[in-house]
Design an enzyme around this catalytic site. Structure first.
Site, PDB file in Angstrom:
ATOM      1  N   PRO A 193       0.829  -1.221   0.000  1.00 23.39           N
ATOM      2  CG  PRO A 193      -0.825  -1.575   1.615  1.00 23.39           C
ATOM      3  CD  PRO A 193       0.482  -2.121   1.112  1.00 23.39           C
ATOM      4  CB  CYS A 390     -19.468  26.564  27.211  1.00 28.62           C
ATOM      5  SG  CYS A 390     -20.084  27.798  26.072  1.00 28.62           S
ATOM      6  CG  HIS A 516     -15.255  26.259  25.094  1.00 29.29           C
ATOM      7  ND1 HIS A 516     -15.831  25.031  25.300  1.00 29.29           N
ATOM      8  CD2 HIS A 516     -16.213  27.036  24.540  1.00 29.29           C
ATOM      9  CE1 HIS A 516     -17.082  25.051  24.882  1.00 29.29           C
ATOM     10  NE2 HIS A 516     -17.346  26.259  24.415  1.00 29.29           N
ATOM     11  CD  GLU A 518     -12.891  23.183  26.385  1.00 26.31           C
ATOM     12  OE1 GLU A 518     -12.874  23.880  27.423  1.00 26.31           O
ATOM     13  OE2 GLU A 518     -13.932  22.987  25.713  1.00 26.31           O
TER      14      GLU A 518
HETATM   15  N1  GLN Z   1     -25.568  26.209  23.595  1.00 25.10           N
HETATM   16  C1  GLN Z   1     -24.991  27.185  24.447  1.00 25.10           C
HETATM   17  C2  GLN Z   1     -24.921  28.546  23.792  1.00 25.10           C
HETATM   18  O1  GLN Z   1     -24.956  28.648  22.588  1.00 25.10           O
HETATM   19  C3  GLN Z   1     -23.625  26.747  24.924  1.00 25.10           C
HETATM   20  C4  GLN Z   1     -22.632  26.601  23.810  1.00 25.10           C
HETATM   21  C5  GLN Z   1     -21.391  25.846  24.228  1.00 25.10           C
HETATM   22  O2  GLN Z   1     -21.412  25.124  25.207  1.00 25.10           O
HETATM   23  N2  GLN Z   1     -20.326  25.995  23.492  1.00 25.10           N
HETATM   24  O3  GLN Z   1     -24.806  29.549  24.458  1.00 25.10           O
END
Ligand code: GLN
Length: 579
Positions: A193, A390, A516, A518
Site C-alpha cells: 500500500p 460553557c 472554553h 480546554e
Molecule cells: N448552547 C450554548 C450557547 O450557545 C452553549 C454553547 C457551548 O457550550 N459551546 O450559548
C-alpha cells in the site's frame, strides 16, 4: 537586513485516513521549535464547507476555536498542544473558503473577463493563503487534509507542487505519511500500500523525500530498506512511527528515528541539538504505572463521539501529568439521567462505582438538558467536585436558580424560546444577526476575577483571557437575585456586563465557566482550572471512606519523590502554583 526565506514542509497522507497526519505535523513543529526555530502550521481542508463551525460534531469532531475567533479543524488543537505558536484564522482554510474568495474576485471583475480556472486561479489563491500564514516564520508546516487519490484534494496537491518551483527546492520538503499494515495470517507487514501511495503522489509531480510509516508494531531495518528501495527515498528517510501508548510520546519517538535531523539536513538548516527534556518528562509521567487513577464523569449529549470533546479530554490528561495521576473519563449520556436517578446512571456507566468528579462540557440544544441539570444538582448537593464548561455553566446556573434561587421555572432561551424565566438568554446585541454561525460570541475575551474568589486564587491573577463559542449568556435581570441566593459570579467581563464564571461557597470545588479553557491547555503548561479540578477530584478520591490505605500509599510515593502529600485542601491550592 533581509530576513531569511520561510522554509516549507508539506505533509500528505496515503493509504487510509485517520493515520495521524495532524499529530505528525504537530510533532514535527514541536521538534523544530525545540531546535530554536520559529514554526507555524497550516491545515488545508479539501471539503466545500466554508468553515467547520456549522458542521455536525458527528461528522467532523471538535471545532477548535482560535484567539481571533476562527472556528477551525481539530488538527489546530494538536498544533497548539505541541507547539508554542498560537494559531489564528490564517492557519486553516477549506476549498469552500478558497472558492468563495475566487468567486467574489470574479464578481468584482478582478479577472477582467478572463476565464477563471482551477489552475491558476484556485491554485494561486491556495498559495497566497499559505504564504500569508507563513509570513515571519522560519518554518511553515502545511498539512493537506484527506488521502492521496481523493478527487477533492487535487487543487491543493497541485498548489503545493508548484510551491517548490516558487520558493526553491532548498526551501521545501515533502513528507508522506502512510500505513504499513500487519497481516496476521501471513505474520507479515505489507509495504505494497505504501508503494502504491508513493506511486500515486509521484504521479501528481510531488516526490516525497521522507516517508513516515505508521504501523502497529515497530518495523525492522529490512522492511525499512525495502520501502526505501521501492519508494525512491534514502534509507534513513524511512521513519517508523509505531503505535504509542500516549500521543505525547510521539515527539521523542520521531526524534529517535532521526526525523528532525533529516528535515534539518534536507532544508539545509543549521541548529543545535533539540531541547526535549519537557517531552521526555511528560512521556515518562504518562506511562508511569504506579499513578493513582481519578475517574471523571463527562455528562453530555455526544457521548458516543469522544472526538467532539478532544481538547477537553486532552486538557484533563495534561492535568493528570501535573497531578501525577491517571485520568479515566466515563462518558455519561445525559438523556439516560432523565429517566433515571443521576447517581444510578453515573454508577451504571462506571461499572457500579461512583466517580470522583463530574464535568458538564459545552453543547448545543435542549436534548438531554434536564439530565445535565440533574447531574449538576447531584454534584452540588453531594459535594462532588463539579466543573461546568460553557453550556455546563448555563446548566449549573439554571439548577441553582430552580432549587435555591426560588425561580422554579428557570431555563435557557435555547431550551424554551417563549419562557419568561430565561436565566440564560440571548444578548441584545446578537439578536439581529441572521447568518448561521454569525450570532456566536467567538474567540478570546478578557475576564476580570473577583478578589477573594476561588477563581482568583486558582489563576493567581486578576485579569485573564479565555476563548468563547456560544450564543447565550447569563441574563443580567436575574443576576442580583441569584447572587442574593448565594451564587458567586467570580468572573465577569471587565465592564461587568457579562457573567463569565460562577462558583459556590461551602463546596469542595464547584466552578462554571462561560468560556472554553480546554483550548488553552497543553501538556507543558496545563490549564490552571483543569489542574485545580483534577487535584480536587484526586483529593475527594483519597479522602473517601475506605480508601485510607490508598491515601497512605499515595502519601508514601509522594514522599519518596520528595513532594508534599496531597490533602484535600492543599491539593487544590498546590495545583494553582505552576507545574
Ligand atoms: N448552547 C450554548 C450557547 O450557545 C452553549 C454553547 C457551548 O457550550 N459551546 O450559548
Amino acid at each position: 537586513m533581509e530576513s531569511r526565506p520561510t522554509k516549507y514542509i508539506f505533509i500528505t497522507g496515503g493509504v487510509v485516513s485517520s493515520i495521524g497526519k495532524g499529530l505528525t505535523t504537530a510533532c514535527i513543529g514541536a521538534l523544530l521549535e525545540a531546535r530554536g526555530l520559529k514554526a507555524t502550521a497550516v491545515k488545508l481542508d479539501p471539503y466545500i464547507n466554508v468553515d467547520p463551525g456549522t458542521m455536525s460534531p458527528f461528522q467532523h469532531g471538535e471545532v477548535f476555536v482560535t484567539d481571533d475567533g476562527g472556528e477551525t479543524d481539530l488538527d489546530l488543537g494538536h498544533y497548539e498542544r505541541f507547539m508554542g505558536t498560537r494559531m489564528s484564522k490564517l492557519n486553516n482554510f477549506t476549498s469552500g473558503k478558497v472558492y468563495e474568495t475566487v468567486i467574489a474576485n470574479e464578481r468584482r471583475g478582478d479577472y477582467l473577463g478572463g476565464t477563471v480556472q482551477v489552475i491558476p486561479h484556485i491554485t494561486d489563491e491556495i498559495k497566497r493563503r499559505i504564504k500569508l500564514a507563513a509570513e515571519g516564520f522560519d518554518i511553515c508546516l502545511v498539512e493537506v487534509g484527506g488521502t492521496v487519490g481523493d478527487i477533492e484534494s487535487l487543487p491543493f496537491l497541485e498548489a503545493i507542487r508548484q510551491m517548490r518551483a516558487d520558493v526553491g527546492a532548498q526551501n521545501t520538503v515533502y513528507v508522506h505519511v502512510t500505513l504499513v499494515p500487519h497481516i496476521a495470517t501471513a505474520h507479515e507487514f505489507k509495504t505494497k500500500p505504501t508503494q502504491h501511495s508513493i506511486k500515486e503522489i509521484t504521479g501528481y509531480g510531488i516526490v516525497p523525500s521522507i516517508i513516515i510509516c505508521r504501523s502497529e508494531k515497530p518495523l525492522d531495518e529490512k522492511l525499512k530498506n525495502k520501502i526505501s528501495l521501492f519508494c525512491n527515498v534514502s534509507q534513513n528517510c524511512v521513519i517508523n512511527a509505531p503505535d504509542v501508548k500516549t500521543i505525547y510520546e510521539l515527539p521523542m519517538v520521531l526524534h529517535t528515528e532521526g526525523l528532525d535531523q533529516r528535515i534539518a539536513e534536507l532544508l539545509n538548516i543549521w541548529t543545535g541539538a533539540p531541547k526535549l527534556d519537557a517531552w521526555s518528562r511528560i512521556a515518562t509521567s504518562l506511562t508511569d504505572k504506579n499513578r493513582e487513577t481519578v475517574t471523571i464523569a463527562m455528562v453530555g449529549k455526544y457521548v458516543d463521539l469522544t472526538e467532539s470533546y478532544k481538547s477537553l479530554s486532552e486538557a484533563l490528561i495534561h492535568s493528570g501529568v501535573a497531578n501525577n495521576c491517571k485520568i479515566k473519563i466515563v462518558y455519561v449520556d445525559s438523556e439516560a439521567i432523565e429517566s433515571n436517578d443521576a447517581e444510578q446512571t453515573i454508577r451504571a456507566a462506571n461499572n457500579g462505582a461512583m466517580v470522583d468528579a463530574i464535568l458538564i462540557p459545552g453543547g448545543f440544544g435542549v436534548r438531554g438538558s434536564e439530565g445535565k441539570i440533574a447531574a449538576a444538582r447531584y454534584a452540588r448537593e453531594k459535594k462532588v467536585p463539579f466543573f461546568g464548561i460553557c453550556l455546563g455553566l448555563q446548566i449549573a446556573t439554571i439548577e441553582y436558580a430552580r432549587n435555591i434561587g426560588g425561580i422554579t421555572d428557570a431555563t435557557s432561551r435555547e431550551f424554551t424560546p417563549e419562557s419568561s424565566c430565561a436565566v440564560i438568554d440571548i444578548m441584545e446585541s446578537q439578536k439581529s444577526v441572521e447568518q448561521k454561525g454569525g450570532s456566536m460570541r467567538l474567540g478570546a475575551y478578557p475576564c476580570a476575577l473577583k478578589d477573594g474568589s476561588k477563581a482568583r486564587e486558582i489563576y493567581g491573577k486578576a485579569l485573564i483571557s479565555e476563548r468563547h463559542r456560544h450564543r447565550f449568556e447569563v441574563n443580567n435581570e436575574f443576576r442580583a437575585k441569584l447572587e442574593a441566593a448565594g451564587l458567586i459570579f467570580s468572573g465577569t467581563s471587565p465592564d461587568d456586563t457579562l457573567a463569565e464564571m460562577i462558583e459556590l461557597r461551602d463546596h469542595p470545588w464547584f466552578i462554571g465557566v462561560q468560556f472554553h479553557p480546554e483550548f488553552q491547555s497543553n501538556p507543558r503548561t496545563p490549564h490552571p482550572l483543569f489542574k485545580s479540578f483534577v487535584a480536587a477530584a484526586l483529593a475527594s478520591r483519597l479522602s473517601d471512606e475506605g480508601l485510607t490505605k490508598k491515601v497512605e500509599k499515595h502519601t508514601s510515593t509522594q514522599k519518596a519523590k520528595g513532594t508534599a502529600p496531597l490533602s484535600s485542601d492543599k491539593a487544590a491550592t498546590e495545583a494553582t502554583t505552576g507545574n
